[in-house]
Design an enzyme around this catalytic site. Structure first.
Site, PDB file in Angstrom:
ATOM      1  N   LYS A 126      28.746  29.436  34.257  1.00 19.74           N
ATOM      2  CA  LYS A 126      28.650  29.258  36.213  1.00 19.74           C
ATOM      3  C   LYS A 126      28.730  31.034  36.799  1.00 19.74           C
ATOM      4  O   LYS A 126      29.740  31.322  36.761  1.00 19.74           O
ATOM      5  CB  LYS A 126      29.467  28.123  36.404  1.00 19.74           C
ATOM      6  CG  LYS A 126      29.569  27.542  37.201  1.00 19.74           C
ATOM      7  CD  LYS A 126      30.214  27.350  38.116  1.00 19.74           C
ATOM      8  CE  LYS A 126      31.980  27.290  39.149  1.00 19.74           C
ATOM      9  NZ  LYS A 126      31.007  28.316  40.355  1.00 19.74           N
ATOM     10  N   GLU A 134      40.763  35.070  31.346  1.00 17.51           N
ATOM     11  CA  GLU A 134      40.856  36.662  31.906  1.00 17.51           C
ATOM     12  C   GLU A 134      40.695  36.644  33.074  1.00 17.51           C
ATOM     13  O   GLU A 134      40.581  36.306  33.616  1.00 17.51           O
ATOM     14  CB  GLU A 134      39.939  37.578  31.374  1.00 17.51           C
ATOM     15  CG  GLU A 134      39.783  38.677  30.803  1.00 17.51           C
ATOM     16  CD  GLU A 134      39.816  39.219  32.218  1.00 17.51           C
ATOM     17  OE1 GLU A 134      40.464  39.804  32.735  1.00 17.51           O
ATOM     18  OE2 GLU A 134      38.518  40.085  32.152  1.00 17.51           O
ATOM     19  N   CYS A 148      41.280  42.980  38.211  1.00 14.58           N
ATOM     20  CA  CYS A 148      41.659  41.985  37.560  1.00 14.58           C
ATOM     21  C   CYS A 148      42.951  42.883  36.971  1.00 14.58           C
ATOM     22  O   CYS A 148      44.688  43.103  36.555  1.00 14.58           O
ATOM     23  CB  CYS A 148      41.367  41.373  36.477  1.00 14.58           C
ATOM     24  SG  CYS A 148      40.672  42.052  35.122  1.00 14.58           S
ATOM     25  N   GLU A 160      49.879  39.595  42.346  1.00 12.37           N
ATOM     26  CA  GLU A 160      48.186  40.542  42.244  1.00 12.37           C
ATOM     27  C   GLU A 160      47.844  40.478  44.128  1.00 12.37           C
ATOM     28  O   GLU A 160      47.875  39.288  44.245  1.00 12.37           O
ATOM     29  CB  GLU A 160      47.095  39.601  41.467  1.00 12.37           C
ATOM     30  CG  GLU A 160      46.248  40.039  41.233  1.00 12.37           C
ATOM     31  CD  GLU A 160      44.953  39.577  40.394  1.00 12.37           C
ATOM     32  OE1 GLU A 160      45.484  38.523  40.560  1.00 12.37           O
ATOM     33  OE2 GLU A 160      44.675  40.477  39.270  1.00 12.37           O
TER      34      GLU A 160
HETATM   35  P1  ADP Z   1      39.165  33.467  42.933  1.00 13.38           P
HETATM   36  O1  ADP Z   1      40.199  32.848  43.062  1.00 13.38           O
HETATM   37  O2  ADP Z   1      39.009  34.862  42.652  1.00 13.38           O
HETATM   38  O3  ADP Z   1      38.030  33.197  44.093  1.00 13.38           O
HETATM   39  P2  ADP Z   1      38.659  31.639  41.064  1.00 13.38           P
HETATM   40  O4  ADP Z   1      39.813  31.479  40.148  1.00 13.38           O
HETATM   41  O5  ADP Z   1      39.417  30.447  41.745  1.00 13.38           O
HETATM   42  O6  ADP Z   1      38.840  33.106  41.531  1.00 13.38           O
HETATM   43  O7  ADP Z   1      37.154  31.580  40.947  1.00 13.38           O
HETATM   44  C1  ADP Z   1      36.797  31.988  39.606  1.00 13.38           C
HETATM   45  C2  ADP Z   1      35.702  31.466  38.992  1.00 13.38           C
HETATM   46  O8  ADP Z   1      36.240  30.002  38.340  1.00 13.38           O
HETATM   47  C3  ADP Z   1      34.197  30.666  39.940  1.00 13.38           C
HETATM   48  O9  ADP Z   1      33.429  30.713  39.040  1.00 13.38           O
HETATM   49  C4  ADP Z   1      34.496  29.826  40.457  1.00 13.38           C
HETATM   50  O10 ADP Z   1      33.903  28.517  41.788  1.00 13.38           O
HETATM   51  C5  ADP Z   1      35.549  28.896  39.079  1.00 13.38           C
HETATM   52  N1  ADP Z   1      36.770  27.574  39.981  1.00 13.38           N
HETATM   53  C6  ADP Z   1      36.915  27.628  40.564  1.00 13.38           C
HETATM   54  N2  ADP Z   1      38.274  26.599  40.456  1.00 13.38           N
HETATM   55  C7  ADP Z   1      37.375  25.714  38.961  1.00 13.38           C
HETATM   56  C8  ADP Z   1      38.003  24.545  38.744  1.00 13.38           C
HETATM   57  N3  ADP Z   1      39.131  24.098  39.688  1.00 13.38           N
HETATM   58  N4  ADP Z   1      37.246  24.696  37.323  1.00 13.38           N
HETATM   59  C9  ADP Z   1      36.690  25.443  37.045  1.00 13.38           C
HETATM   60  N5  ADP Z   1      36.154  26.114  37.442  1.00 13.38           N
HETATM   61  C10 ADP Z   1      36.872  26.478  39.337  1.00 13.38           C
END
Ligand code: ADP
Length: 479
Positions: A170, A244, A278, A375
């Site tokens: 995804k 990560e 990161c 961060e």
């Molecule tokens: P950022 O804040 O840098 O966008 P996120 O951690 O929110 O980072 O998102 C990183 C990835 O995790 C994206 O592909 C996002 O769609 C996915 N994501 C966000 N929330 C969830 C969740 N609760 N469970 C699984 N995947 C998630």
């Protein structure tokens, strides 16, 4: 999205838009995967694993990965442009780093399948053969962020496919396009349908994948907050997991360092990818005797930085990914000024015409300020002087994170002593952000769990099965 070798729409017809962060313009509309699509993708992955993909000899898996590397290379210009448009990354970077980096990852991992061997164990029991077999973990969900979309896809996918896992990937909702193009190249390379599936969608799609009982392992790169949530769910369901996550990495310049190299490397370390990394070298510690020189060197470079649209070949720093990220970074800069730190650079305007933020640097920083602890994921550096090395180490380690750390010195003893004392998964000596598909990468503390790339990366997609065989009363006694 791409399930079982074909592009498909969402079962419920839902879509979302993806934007060009350099212009704010909508690029296209993409399918948004819901529960039914997650079900189809996981089922396709399982069928591939139990069928043609799982049955493929190791040498064939390697050959397919090699072909994928060749196809990415052959389509490099298109992929670089797509990555720059969708993610705002300068075309100079996607052309020289992201796409060639992805090729190198697939090529490296193409060598692994034929090197995955078990062991014969010298057990105490007589007339017994005991050996181990490395086996793929199974169906893995790979959830990606928007800052290095294609490159991170390549290192996650390369390792999983080398190990023989089937993947449901995804990409981040901000940057779905290169993963979709890659899915086509996976088919062209000859991978059986279902070995790689790409589900586009937002966090809720990721959450559905994490919860799906047919997923054996989750590999996630993203924010520490979401990583904690995924880690907790994986723990409850006893799924394998690698995470990560974020960082607030210390970068230490000693008095004897080659300052030109240290300034150039530290500049790239924090401002590369507009600070959206990161491993960004976001906390700088400089020996007091060289502090002013280093700060003025960085500020001068920053004042000449070319910040602009991603597709302009002259652009060094592209825009931030989104309005939301712009506001987040701006609010940290405003907070830093309000808390009494000295800003070198400008406070970005509240009502901008784009998501562009020029490199900024703070001095007069107290360790408990938010800009020094949290961060930011933007071009914001905090710089602090130190007097002796143990003070530098204790400041450096005073963080919840532990992804990267750096040291600039000509003294080999200091360099390696600090490398052992700094709490980080990766230490850069007289460099920053060096990388190679063969070198493991990952963090400790709140920066994550496990390693990606290299041998450790492949092993994280394998289970070891121990096989016991009794040889007694068979061979010698039977004739
Ligand atoms: P950022 O804040 O840098 O966008 P996120 O951690 O929110 O980072 O998102 C990183 C990835 O995790 C994206 O592909 C996002 O769609 C996915 N994501 C966000 N929330 C969830 C969740 N609760 N469970 C699984 N995947 C998630």
């Amino acid at each position: 999205m791409h399930i079982n070798g074909d592009f498909v729409r969402a079962a419920d017809g839902r879509t979302f838009e993806t934007f060009d962060p350099s212009t704010g313009e909508r690029i296209t509309e993409v399918a948004h995967a819901g529960a039914e699509d997650v079900e189809s993708a996981v089922r396709a992955a399982r069928l591939a694993l139990d069928g043609p993909w799982g049955a493929l000899p190791a040498v064939e898996r390697g050959r397919l990965l090699g072909r994928l590397a060749d196809l990415v290379e052959a389509n490099a210009a298109e992929l670089a442009e797509l990555e720059s448009r969708d993610g705002g990354k300068p075309i100079s970077a996607t052309t020289s780093m992201d796409v060639p980096g992805a090729v190198a990852q697939f090529r490296y991992f193409s060598g692994w399948p034929t090197k995955l061997e078990g062991r014969t164990i010298p057990v105490a029991m007589p007339d017994t053969l005991c050996y181990t077999r490395p086996e793929p973990v199974g169906v893995v969900a790979q959830i990606l962020p928007w800052n290095f979309p294609l490159l991170m896809t390549s290192w996650k996918l390369g390792a999983a496919l080398a190990a023989g896992c089937a993947v449901v990937l995804k990409p981040a909702e901000q940057t779905p396009l290169t993963a979709l193009r890659l899915a086509e190249l996976v088919v062209d390379a000859g991978f059986p349908p279902g070995a790689v599936n790409v589900l586009t969608g937002a966090g809720e799609t990721g959450a559905l994948l994490v919860d799906h009982p047919g997923v054996d392992k989750i590999a996630f790169t993203g924010s520490t907050a979401v990583g904690r949530e995924i880690g907790a769910k994986a723990g409850a369901q006893l799924k394998r997991v690698t995470l990560e996550l974020g960082g607030k990495s210390p970068n230490i310049i000693l008095a004897d360092a080659d300052l030109d190299a240290a300034i150039a490397g530290s500049y790239q370390g924090i401002y590369g990818n507009t600070g959206q990394a990161c491993y960004a070298a976001s906390r700088l510690f400089v020996h007091r005797s060289r502090f002013d020189e280093v700060v003025s060197g960085l500020v001068e470079r920053a004042s000449n930085a070319v910040v602009g649209p991603a597709l302009d070949p002259a652009t060094e720093h592209g825009p931030l990914i989104s309005a939301q990220q712009y506001e987040r970074v701006r609010s940290y800069i405003v907070d830093g000024v309000a808390s009494g730190a000295t800003l070198h650079g400008d406070v970005p305007p509240a009502d901008p015409s784009g998501f562009f933020v020029r490199p900024t640097l703070f001095t007069d920083v107290k360790p408990d300020m938010r800009i020094a602890r949290e961060e930011i994921f933007g071009p914001v550096l905090v710089a602090t002087p130190f007097d002796d090395l143990s003070e530098a180490v204790s400041h450096a380690n005073d963080t919840e994170y532990g992804l990267a750390a750096g040291v600039w010195t000509r003294d080999v003893g200091h360099a390696h002593t600090l490398a052992s004392r700094l709490q980080a998964g990766v230490v850069y000596l007289n460099s920053w952000a060096s990388g190679d598909p063969a070198a493991p990468f990952g963090g400790i503390k709140s920066s994550g769990v496990g390693r990606e790339m290299g041998q450790e990366g492949v092993e994280s997609y394998l289970e070891s099965k121990t096989v016991w065989t009794s040889l007694a009363s068979q061979c010698l006694h039977t004739s």
